[in-house]
Write an enzyme that holds these catalytic residues in place. Sequence first.
Site, PDB file in Angstrom:
ATOM      1  N   GLN A   1     -22.736  20.492 -27.738  1.00  0.00           N
ATOM      2  CA  GLN A   1     -24.444  21.319 -26.906  1.00  0.00           C
ATOM      3  C   GLN A   1     -24.519  19.698 -25.935  1.00  0.00           C
ATOM      4  O   GLN A   1     -24.454  20.178 -24.651  1.00  0.00           O
ATOM      5  CB  GLN A   1     -25.411  21.700 -27.170  1.00  0.00           C
ATOM      6  CG  GLN A   1     -25.415  22.796 -28.002  1.00  0.00           C
ATOM      7  CD  GLN A   1     -24.846  24.533 -26.444  1.00  0.00           C
ATOM      8  OE1 GLN A   1     -24.949  24.160 -25.274  1.00  0.00           O
ATOM      9  NE2 GLN A   1     -23.567  24.295 -26.916  1.00  0.00           N
TER      10      GLN A   1
ATOM     11  N   HIS B   1     -23.439  19.004 -31.116  1.00  0.00           N
ATOM     12  CA  HIS B   1     -23.145  17.888 -30.293  1.00  0.00           C
ATOM     13  C   HIS B   1     -22.471  18.145 -29.541  1.00  0.00           C
ATOM     14  O   HIS B   1     -22.285  17.783 -28.206  1.00  0.00           O
ATOM     15  CB  HIS B   1     -21.643  16.947 -31.743  1.00  0.00           C
ATOM     16  CG  HIS B   1     -20.942  15.767 -31.188  1.00  0.00           C
ATOM     17  ND1 HIS B   1     -20.847  14.956 -30.532  1.00  0.00           N
ATOM     18  CD2 HIS B   1     -19.811  16.075 -30.579  1.00  0.00           C
ATOM     19  CE1 HIS B   1     -19.570  14.296 -30.015  1.00  0.00           C
ATOM     20  NE2 HIS B   1     -19.067  15.402 -30.229  1.00  0.00           N
TER      21      HIS B   1
ATOM     22  N   HIS C   1     -22.814  17.550 -25.009  1.00  0.00           N
ATOM     23  CA  HIS C   1     -21.182  17.449 -24.373  1.00  0.00           C
ATOM     24  C   HIS C   1     -21.280  18.416 -23.176  1.00  0.00           C
ATOM     25  O   HIS C   1     -21.156  17.954 -22.347  1.00  0.00           O
ATOM     26  CB  HIS C   1     -19.676  17.069 -25.120  1.00  0.00           C
ATOM     27  CG  HIS C   1     -19.363  16.480 -25.835  1.00  0.00           C
ATOM     28  ND1 HIS C   1     -18.294  15.505 -25.201  1.00  0.00           N
ATOM     29  CD2 HIS C   1     -19.567  15.813 -27.679  1.00  0.00           C
ATOM     30  CE1 HIS C   1     -18.541  14.311 -25.814  1.00  0.00           C
ATOM     31  NE2 HIS C   1     -19.107  14.647 -27.054  1.00  0.00           N
TER      32      HIS C   1
END
Length: 103
Positions: free
Chosen positions: A78, A76, A80
């Site tokens: 990475q 998650h 973002h």
Amino acid sequence: MNEQEKSIFQIISAAGDSRGAAFEALRLARKGKFEEADKKMKEAKEKSITAHEEQTTLITKEINGDKTETTLLMVHAQDHLMNSLLARDLIEEMIEMLKEQKK
């Protein structure tokens, strides 16, 4: 919360702040407020650097033998980070196009 989770949340937070500042810069540029937009883009870049530095710290630890557990939270973070970098780059180009149109 362990150290890895703290790092992950720092990536998510800084990446989100970067993305938000970049979109605010685009909104300002659409109104012709290019000087303010440039300041917001600078802020977006600074936040990206913060997120990237935290990511680099995790990568360096892994390279040095401190294996990082691949969790959904890490994925998650990475996601973002990569989305915020892409958005920032595209918005930077869009602002330049708006500046050219204004001339």
